[in-house]
Design a protein around this motif. Structure first.
Motif, PDB file in Angstrom:
ATOM      1  N   VAL A 147       6.950  16.048  77.114  1.00 60.84           N
ATOM      2  CA  VAL A 147       5.840  15.588  76.269  1.00 60.84           C
ATOM      3  C   VAL A 147       4.703  15.074  77.149  1.00 60.84           C
ATOM      4  CG1 VAL A 147       5.124  13.857  74.578  1.00 60.84           C
ATOM      5  CG2 VAL A 147       7.288  15.071  74.267  1.00 60.84           C
ATOM      6  N   GLU A 148       5.066  14.277  78.151  1.00 62.81           N
ATOM      7  CA  GLU A 148       4.052  13.736  79.066  1.00 62.81           C
ATOM      8  C   GLU A 148       3.386  14.846  79.869  1.00 62.81           C
ATOM      9  OE1 GLU A 148       6.415  11.021  81.293  1.00 62.81           O
ATOM     10  OE2 GLU A 148       6.449   9.484  79.712  1.00 62.81           O
ATOM     11  N   GLN A 149       4.160  15.869  80.256  1.00 63.92           N
ATOM     12  CA  GLN A 149       3.592  16.956  81.051  1.00 63.92           C
ATOM     13  C   GLN A 149       2.608  17.784  80.231  1.00 63.92           C
ATOM     14  OE1 GLN A 149       3.872  17.520  84.324  1.00 63.92           O
ATOM     15  NE2 GLN A 149       2.515  19.296  84.163  1.00 63.92           N
ATOM     16  N   VAL A 150       2.897  18.038  78.965  1.00 67.14           N
ATOM     17  CA  VAL A 150       1.950  18.760  78.111  1.00 67.14           C
ATOM     18  C   VAL A 150       0.629  17.994  78.044  1.00 67.14           C
ATOM     19  CG1 VAL A 150       1.455  19.529  75.754  1.00 67.14           C
ATOM     20  CG2 VAL A 150       3.705  19.944  76.755  1.00 67.14           C
ATOM     21  N   ALA A 151       0.699  16.680  77.837  1.00 66.73           N
ATOM     22  CA  ALA A 151      -0.515  15.865  77.778  1.00 66.73           C
ATOM     23  C   ALA A 151      -1.247  15.885  79.116  1.00 66.73           C
ATOM     24  CB  ALA A 151      -0.162  14.433  77.384  1.00 66.73           C
ATOM     25  N   ARG A 152      -0.495  15.859  80.209  1.00 63.78           N
ATOM     26  CA  ARG A 152      -1.094  15.903  81.534  1.00 63.78           C
ATOM     27  C   ARG A 152      -1.849  17.211  81.749  1.00 63.78           C
ATOM     28  NH1 ARG A 152       0.978  13.723  86.830  1.00 63.78           N
ATOM     29  NH2 ARG A 152       0.059  15.014  88.491  1.00 63.78           N
ATOM     30  N   ALA A 206      -3.115  19.185  79.466  1.00 68.33           N
ATOM     31  CA  ALA A 206      -4.307  19.197  78.621  1.00 68.33           C
ATOM     32  C   ALA A 206      -5.442  18.404  79.254  1.00 68.33           C
ATOM     33  CB  ALA A 206      -3.970  18.646  77.240  1.00 68.33           C
ATOM     34  N   ALA A 207      -5.101  17.280  79.890  1.00 70.26           N
ATOM     35  CA  ALA A 207      -6.125  16.464  80.539  1.00 70.26           C
ATOM     36  C   ALA A 207      -6.629  17.112  81.828  1.00 70.26           C
ATOM     37  CB  ALA A 207      -5.558  15.075  80.846  1.00 70.26           C
ATOM     38  N   GLU A 208      -5.744  17.793  82.564  1.00 72.98           N
ATOM     39  CA  GLU A 208      -6.118  18.432  83.822  1.00 72.98           C
ATOM     40  C   GLU A 208      -7.043  19.625  83.615  1.00 72.98           C
ATOM     41  OE1 GLU A 208      -2.195  17.780  86.697  1.00 72.98           O
ATOM     42  OE2 GLU A 208      -2.352  19.559  85.430  1.00 72.98           O
ATOM     43  N   THR A 209      -6.742  20.438  82.612  1.00 71.04           N
ATOM     44  CA  THR A 209      -7.493  21.686  82.397  1.00 71.04           C
ATOM     45  C   THR A 209      -7.838  21.853  80.916  1.00 71.04           C
ATOM     46  OG1 THR A 209      -5.360  22.868  82.293  1.00 71.04           O
ATOM     47  CG2 THR A 209      -6.552  22.914  84.399  1.00 71.04           C
ATOM     48  N   PRO A 210      -8.733  21.016  80.405  1.00 68.95           N
ATOM     49  CA  PRO A 210      -9.071  21.126  78.980  1.00 68.95           C
ATOM     50  C   PRO A 210      -9.702  22.469  78.629  1.00 68.95           C
ATOM     51  CG  PRO A 210     -10.579  19.644  80.129  1.00 68.95           C
ATOM     52  CD  PRO A 210      -9.462  19.929  81.075  1.00 68.95           C
ATOM     53  N   GLU A 211     -10.270  23.149  79.625  1.00 71.69           N
ATOM     54  CA  GLU A 211     -10.852  24.458  79.361  1.00 71.69           C
ATOM     55  C   GLU A 211      -9.801  25.531  79.078  1.00 71.69           C
ATOM     56  OE1 GLU A 211     -11.052  23.975  83.922  1.00 71.69           O
ATOM     57  OE2 GLU A 211     -10.446  22.817  82.175  1.00 71.69           O
TER      58      GLU A 211
END
Length: 389
Positions: free
Chosen positions: A108-113, A115-120
């Motif tokens: 769960v934390e990795q998915v959020a990470r 998304a934050a790293e590469t929102p594009e």
């Protein structure tokens, strides 16, 4: 009747729908170079490892037999799903509650990470697990109860796609765009990355390619499909399968706001931002023919996918892309993450979970290369340790 834009009479041969942007090719390794760590494989896990190494101030050389994310990392279904190969309640039963909940939380934390790293490249849309039978619907309810009991986000769903579960924290991914973004960032930060530079010898302190050599303090092998061909010590523990997909021209025949997976996860599809449908699945219908290192699409499986597209999803838009990829599976569904030779760490065999579990494994190997230990690795490898006792 819905109008569809003109589509090629023959879909582009074995080209993923994700390959929609120009890419400035990286050089081929020529001659000798040196680095603190050499990363073999420039897919999602290898690039996650490279980023972690750079964060810790280490010098990095990365090599790949093809292009960045030319394998499954840039050719998959584009789903970012929390969890492991097993559904959560099955993981609890098979591997223990403590391990299953720890790994689910990491994912769960990795998915959020990501998304934050590469929102594009990531859209946090949630995902659906849709049941095809009453038996699977009952299994969905068991999964929901186990997740809710441990405080994880999940809801019952009854909508146009069918009945099942909604996971609000999951996401849709443009996998090739993410990997290329990570590669460009790594190069900007000083990593030296080389395409079309296959590792033909891997040993303690060096990696040899056809035209060059990397001298290094440690080696990270981040390859999923065909891992056992690169690391013979893993033969019998990792098996390569072919996963096949297709995609359509943009369409408004359906509206799918989030990725869907059905029939115990064997079929999966999503609608891209421009309206295209990307669909994969039916690996189990291919029998031994899909346990292969061959990664050209087959007519039989593509016909089955197209039938599902027309009959189940209800889309008549022309097919514009057909492609396949090699993915590594293990008998347990758990990834390989270990030191396979002195100073050589390898990860792979993600069993279809490479987008998230692969990134975690890449980070874990990098942490080991930096400090000699990794809390991530300790968690990810715990069932293997228990099973060996």
């Amino acid at each position: 009747m819905t109008e569809h834009p003109a589509a090629p009479s023959h879909p582009r041969p074995n080209t993923p729908v994700w390959d929609d942007e120009p890419w400035a090719a990286l050089p081929t390794l020529q001659g000798d170079v040196s680095a603190d760590v050499c990363v073999v494989g420039l897919g999602g896990s290898g690039l996650a490892a490279a980023a972690e190494l750079l964060d810790h101030g280490l010098s990095v050389v990365g090599v790949d037999a093809g292009m960045v994310a030319g394998g499954a990392a840039g050719r998959n279904g584009g789903l970012l799903l929390a969890g492991t190969y097993d559904f959560y309640h099955d993981a609890v039963r098979k591997l223990g509650h403590a391990w299953a909940s720890s790994v689910y939380r990491l994912t769960v934390e990795q998915v959020a990470r990501m998304a934050a790293e590469t929102p594009e490249a990531v859209r946090v849309t949630g995902s659906l697990r849709i049941a095809d039978t009453p038996e699977e619907e009952a299994d969905c309810r068991s999964q929901m109860q186990a997740l809710q009991a441990d405080g994880f986000a999940v809801e019952w769903y009854d909508g146009p796609e069918g009945r099942g579960l909604l996971f609000p924290d999951d996401a849709a991914l443009q996998p090739l765009r993410r990997c290329r973004t990570l590669a460009r960032r790594a190069v900007h930060r000083g990593a030296r990355l080389y395409e079309h530079s296959p590792a033909i010898e891997i040993g303690h302190g060096e990696v040899v390619t056809p035209a060059g050599r990397v001298r290094c303090g440690a080696v990270i092998v981040a390859v999923d499909g065909r891992l056992d061909g690169l690391i013979p010590e893993l033969r019998g523990r990792v098996r390569t399968a072919r996963l096949q997909m297709l995609a359509t021209a943009p369409t408004d025949e359906v509206r799918l706001p989030r990725p869907v997976y059905a029939r115990w996860g064997y079929e999966y599809w999503q609608q891209l931002a421009d309206g295209r449908i990307a669909l994969g699945g039916f690996r189990d219908f291919g029998g031994e023919g899909e346990w292969t290192e061959e990664w050209e699409p087959s007519e039989t499986m593509q016909a089955r996918l197209e039938g599902f597209l027309r009959e189940r999803i209800g889309v008549r838009a022309p097919v514009t892309h057909r492609w396949a990829a090699s993915v590594g599976y293990t008998p347990s569904g758990l990834p390989v993450l270990e030191e396979v030779r002195p100073g050589v760490w390898a990860a792979g065999g993600y069993s279809g979970t490479g987008n998230v579990i692969g990134a975690l494994c890449g980070r874990a190997m990098a942490q080991i290369a930096v400090t000699g230990s990794s809390a991530l690795a300790d968690i990810l490898r715990e069932p293997a340790r228990v099973a060996s006792v």
